[in-house]
Design a protein around this motif. Structure first.
Motif, PDB file in Angstrom:
ATOM      1  N   LEU A   1      52.514  68.663  -2.781  1.00  0.00           N
ATOM      2  CA  LEU A   1      52.575  67.209  -2.985  1.00  0.00           C
ATOM      3  C   LEU A   1      51.267  66.675  -3.567  1.00  0.00           C
ATOM      4  O   LEU A   1      51.283  65.864  -4.494  1.00  0.00           O
ATOM      5  CB  LEU A   1      52.867  66.489  -1.662  1.00  0.00           C
ATOM      6  CG  LEU A   1      54.287  66.640  -1.110  1.00  0.00           C
ATOM      7  CD1 LEU A   1      54.423  65.861   0.180  1.00  0.00           C
ATOM      8  CD2 LEU A   1      55.299  66.155  -2.129  1.00  0.00           C
TER       9      LEU A   1
ATOM     10  N   ILE B   1      59.997  65.760  -5.535  1.00  0.00           N
ATOM     11  CA  ILE B   1      59.224  65.718  -4.302  1.00  0.00           C
ATOM     12  C   ILE B   1      59.922  66.412  -3.135  1.00  0.00           C
ATOM     13  O   ILE B   1      59.332  67.315  -2.532  1.00  0.00           O
ATOM     14  CB  ILE B   1      58.769  64.275  -4.023  1.00  0.00           C
ATOM     15  CG1 ILE B   1      57.598  64.039  -4.965  1.00  0.00           C
ATOM     16  CG2 ILE B   1      58.394  64.052  -2.561  1.00  0.00           C
ATOM     17  CD1 ILE B   1      57.000  62.733  -5.008  1.00  0.00           C
TER      18      ILE B   1
ATOM     19  N   VAL C   1      54.403  61.740   3.442  1.00  0.00           N
ATOM     20  CA  VAL C   1      55.684  62.025   2.786  1.00  0.00           C
ATOM     21  C   VAL C   1      56.520  60.751   2.699  1.00  0.00           C
ATOM     22  O   VAL C   1      57.080  60.433   1.648  1.00  0.00           O
ATOM     23  CB  VAL C   1      56.461  63.139   3.526  1.00  0.00           C
ATOM     24  CG1 VAL C   1      57.890  63.223   3.021  1.00  0.00           C
ATOM     25  CG2 VAL C   1      55.762  64.470   3.330  1.00  0.00           C
TER      26      VAL C   1
ATOM     27  N   ILE D   1      58.572  70.078  -1.579  1.00  0.00           N
ATOM     28  CA  ILE D   1      58.257  70.264  -0.159  1.00  0.00           C
ATOM     29  C   ILE D   1      58.899  71.564   0.335  1.00  0.00           C
ATOM     30  O   ILE D   1      58.251  72.388   0.982  1.00  0.00           O
ATOM     31  CB  ILE D   1      58.758  69.056   0.669  1.00  0.00           C
ATOM     32  CG1 ILE D   1      57.914  67.825   0.341  1.00  0.00           C
ATOM     33  CG2 ILE D   1      58.718  69.362   2.166  1.00  0.00           C
ATOM     34  CD1 ILE D   1      58.391  66.555   1.003  1.00  0.00           C
TER      35      ILE D   1
ATOM     36  N   GLY E   1      52.317  70.257   1.663  1.00  0.00           N
ATOM     37  CA  GLY E   1      51.299  69.217   1.451  1.00  0.00           C
ATOM     38  C   GLY E   1      50.465  69.484   0.203  1.00  0.00           C
ATOM     39  O   GLY E   1      50.185  68.575  -0.571  1.00  0.00           O
TER      40      GLY E   1
END
Lengths: 264, 357
Positions: free
Chosen positions: B92, B302, B227, B306, B89
C-alpha cells in the motif's frame, strides 16, 4: 439572460522569473458565447488559459466566474462550473477509454460513491458524440494523438459544466476531426472559450475573437469586425486577402506567400 | 512481443474470482506457514488449535502438547499475521508513493523512507524518547523518521515540480544511505557487547522474528485505520494519476490529497518498520504485479494488493525460516534477492508505465 457575464478577467498579470508573460489583461465572456483566443506563438494564450483554469495563480488581477472570485470556489464546485481540455497529456496511467471519460464525473460523485448508471450513460453519450463509441474498451495509451484528444474532449464534456475552456483543441487532428470537434462544441448549449491556431476555423465558429500579442490584449470583436489584413500583418507578419465565404457568410483568409514566381 | 490479452482481468466477475482465489491461497499459506518450521506441527492440529483459540471454545479436545499449542498460538500465528500486514502495508505504501510521484519506481524502500523510519525507531529505543506513548512509542519515532525522509526525498527529487525517475532513484539512495548510517551510528555508539551486529542487522535487513501478540495488535490498529482511509480515497488516487493539471481541472484538491498520502504513508511505513526493520522492494513488486493482473484502477488495485502483498510476505517469511533451519535468514535478504532484479528490469524499461492494458 443573454447578456449575463460568465467569465470576467480583470487586470490580470502573470510573471515567470520577473518576466511578465501576460500583463493587464481585461476581458469578458458572456453566457453561451463562443469565444476564440488568437495570437502568434508565445503570445501568452496558454498562460492566460492556465490562469483561468487555476493551474497558475495570477500575480496581479482577479478572475471571476459567474461573479465569484475563482480562487474562492471549492475544487469540486469549480470543476462542475468549468471543464477544461488541454493539448498535452503525459498520462502513463493505462485506463480504458470508457474509464478515462468516466473520470470527468469525479466532481459529481460523493465520497465512496461508485459510478452510477447515469454516469455511464453520459460517458457513452459523449464518446458517441466525438465518434469514439467503438473504442470504449480500448486502452487509452494505445490510441493515436487525435483519438486521445477526442477522448479527452468527451471527458471534459461529461463534466457537464456550462463553461468549457480549451487550449488548441484541434491540434494534431485530421481536418475532418478539426471540423467535427468544432461542430460538436458549437452544437453544445454551453459557453466556449478556446484558443485557436487556425484563423479560418476561428472565423467560422467564433461569435467573438480575442486577440493577444506579446502578453498584451490587442483587440476583440466579431470575426467580421477584427479580421483585417492590417491585423494579420501586425500579428503574423504576413500579407493576406480576406473575402466573405458564400457558404458560411464568414470571413475567409487567404495568406499571400512572399515567393512571387507563381504563374498568374 | 504480443501481450496476453486475458490480462488484466477487466470484468467485475473475474476480479471477484481473483479475490476468492487469493483468499484461498492466503488460507493455505497461513496453515503452511504455521505447521512448517524447525518444529513440525501436524496441519490438522494447527487447524484445531486455531479453531479453539479463535472461537474461544474447546471445540476439539486437546490431543496435542502444551508446547505445540504455544508454538502455534503464541509464536507462529502472530508472526504470520504480522507478515501479512507487513506485506500488505508495504504494498500500500508503494501504491501511495507511486500515485504521489507518478512514478512506478517509487516505493518506501527505494525512496529511503524505510531507512528513515528505522533510524527513527532506533533513536526512540536507544534514547527512550516518547515513552509516555506506551506501545506506540516506537511506531511514533519510526513515523517521524519516515516523515523526515519522505520530505527530503521529495524535495530533492522534484525538478520544476516534476519528479524524474533518475532524480527519484538518486535521492532515494542518498536518503537511505544517510539514515542507515545514522541507525548504525546510534547502535554502535549506544550499545555495548556482541549484540551490536545483531541489532544492526535486524534493522537493516528486516526480520519478523520479534512478532508477538502485543506488537501484532498495535500494528493492526494502525494498519486498519490506514486501509479504511485509503479505501475512501481510491477515486481520488485514480484522478491524481492523470497528472496534477488534469486532476485540478477535474475537481481534485491536490494539496489535501498529497498531504493525506504523505500522512498515510508515514503512518503505515512507520508502524511496519517499527516491528520488522527494513524489508525492501515489496512496495515495488507487488503493485506492479497486481496492476498487470487486475488493472490500474485503485478501487480494485488496493484490495488486490493487500491480498497479494500479504501472501507474498507470508511465503517469504516461511522460506526465510526454513531455508537455513534451524537458523533464520533475515527476510530482507530474500525480498532483495527477488526484488532487486525486478527493480533493474523496471529501470531498464525506458518508460515505466502503470501497466494494465
Amino acid at each position: 439572460m443573454a447578456d449575463t457575464i460568465k467569465l470576467n478577467v480583470a487586470e490580470l498579470g502573470y510573471t515567470i522569473d520577473h518576466h511578465a508573460i501576460i500583463d493587464d489583461i481585461n476581458l469578458e465572456i458572456k453566457k453561451d458565447e463562443f469565444v476564440g483566443l488568437v495570437g502568434p506563438n508565445g503570445c501568452g494564450k496558454s498562460t492566460l488559459l492556465k490562469n483561468i483554469y487555476r493551474i497558475y495563480q495570477p500575480d496581479k488581477g482577479k478572475i471571476f466566474l459567474d461573479g465569484e472570485d475563482i480562487h474562492k470556489i471549492k475544487d469540486r464546485e469549480f470543476a462542475k462550473k468549468m471543464s477544461v481540455m488541454v493539448q498535452e497529456n503525459s498520462v502513463e496511467f493505462d485506463l480504458t477509454v470508457l474509464d478515462m471519460v468516466m473520470m470527468g464525473r469525479f466532481a459529481h460523485k460523493k465520497l465512496l460513491q461508485d459510478s452510477t448508471k447515469q454516469d455511464m450513460a453520459l460517458a457513452r453519450k459523449y464518446l458517441a458524440e466525438v465518434g469514439m463509441e467503438e473504442y470504449e474498451e480500448r486502452s487509452f495509451l494505445s490510441l493515436s494523438g487525435g483519438e486521445k484528444q477526442r477522448v479527452l474532449l468527451a471527458r471534459a464534456l461529461s463534466q457537464e459544466a456550462d463553461l468549457i475552456v480549451l487550449d488548441e483543441p484541434t491540434n494534431h487532428l485530421d481536418i475532418k476531426f478539426q471540423y467535427q470537434i468544432m461542430d460538436l462544441l458549437k452544437s453544445q448549449d454551453i459557453t466556449v472559450f478556446t484558443s485557436v491556431h487556425d484563423l479560418n476555423i476561428a472565423a467560422i465558429y467564433c461569435d467573438r475573437i480575442i486577440v493577444l500579442k506579446k502578453g498584451k490584449f490587442v483587440t476583440a470583436g466579431t470575426p467580421e469586425e477584427i479580421l483585417t489584413p492590417d491585423l494579420i500583418r501586425y500579428l503574423y507578419d504576413m500579407d493576406s486577402i480576406i473575402t466573405i465565404s458564400e457558404v458560411t457568410g464568414k470571413p475567409q483568409i487567404q495568406f499571400l506567400p512572399n515567393f512571387k514566381g507563381f504563374k498568374s | 512481443m504480443k501481450k496476453l490479452t486475458i490480462l488484466p482481468l477487466r470484468s467485475k466477475r473475474s476480479f471477484f474470482i481473483f479475490c476468492i482465489c487469493m483468499i484461498a491461497l492466503l488460507g493455505g499459506a497461513l496453515i503452511m506457514a504455521i505447521f512448517l518450521g524447525s518444529v513440525m506441527v501436524n496441519p490438522g492440529t494447527v487447524c484445531k488449535i486455531l479453531a479453539n483459540h479463535l472461537t474461544r471454545k474447546e471445540i476439539y479436545e486437546a490431543a496435542w502438547t502444551a508446547s505445540e499449542e504455544s508454538i502455534v498460538w503464541t509464536i507462529r500465528f502472530p508472526r504470520v499475521l504480522m507478515a501479512f500486514m507487513v506485506g500488505a502495508g508495504l504494498a500500500l505504501s508503494g501504491i501511495l508513493m507511486q500515485a504521489l510521484t507518478k512514478n512506478s519506481l517509487a516505493d518506501p524502500y527505494v525512496l529511503g523512507i524505510s531507512s528513515g523510519a528505522s533510524a527513527g525507531a532506533v533513536a526512540v529505543i536507544m534514547y527512550g524518547w516518547f515513552s509516555f506513548m506506551g506501545t506506540f512509542h516506537i511506531a511514533f519515532g519510526a513515523g517521524l523518521g519516515a516523515l523526515l525522509s519522505i520530505v527530503i526525498a521529495m524535495k530533492v527529487s522534484s525538478v520544476d515540480n516534476k519528479i524524474t525517475a533518475t532524480q527519484l532513484v538518486l535521492a532515494g539512495i542518498a536518503v537511505s544511505t544517510l539514515f542507515t548510517a545514522l541507525t548504525n551510528f546510534m547502535i554502535y555508539y549506544k550499545q555495548s557487547g556482541s549484540d551490536k551486529q545483531k541489532t544492526a542487522m535486524y534493522w537493516m535487513m528486516g526480520s519478523l522474528s520479534g512478532a508477538s501478540w502485543s506488537s501484532v495488535i498495535y500494528v493492526f490498529v494502525i494498519f486498519i485505520l490506514c486501509v479504511i482511509a485509503i479505501i475512501f480515497f481510491t477515486g481520488h488516487l485514480d484522478i491524481l494519476m492523470l497528472g496534477d493539471d488534469a486532476a485540478t481541472t477535474l475537481g481534485l484538491n491536490l494539496r489535501f490529497i498529497k498531504m493525506g498520502i504523505i500522512v498515510l504513508c508515514t503512518l503505515l511505513t512507520g508502524a511496519i518498520v517499527s516491528v520488522s526493520g527494513v524489508i525492501g522492494f515489496v512496495g515495488l513488486i507487488i503493485p506492479h504485479v497486481t496492476r498487470s493482473l487486475i488493472g490500474p484502477k485503485h478501487g480494485r488495485l488496493i484490495p488486490a494488493a493487500i491480498l497479494v502483498g500479504g501472501f507474498y510476505m507470508i511465503i517469504c517469511d516461511l522460506i526465510s525460516r526454513v531455508i537455513v533451519s534451524p537458523e533464520e535468514l533475515p527476510i530482507g535478504v530474500l525480498t532483495a534477492l527477488f526484488g532487486a532484479p525486478f527493480f533493474l528490469f523496471l529501470i531498464r524499461k525506458s518508460k515505466s508505465k502503470f501497466g494494465g492494458a
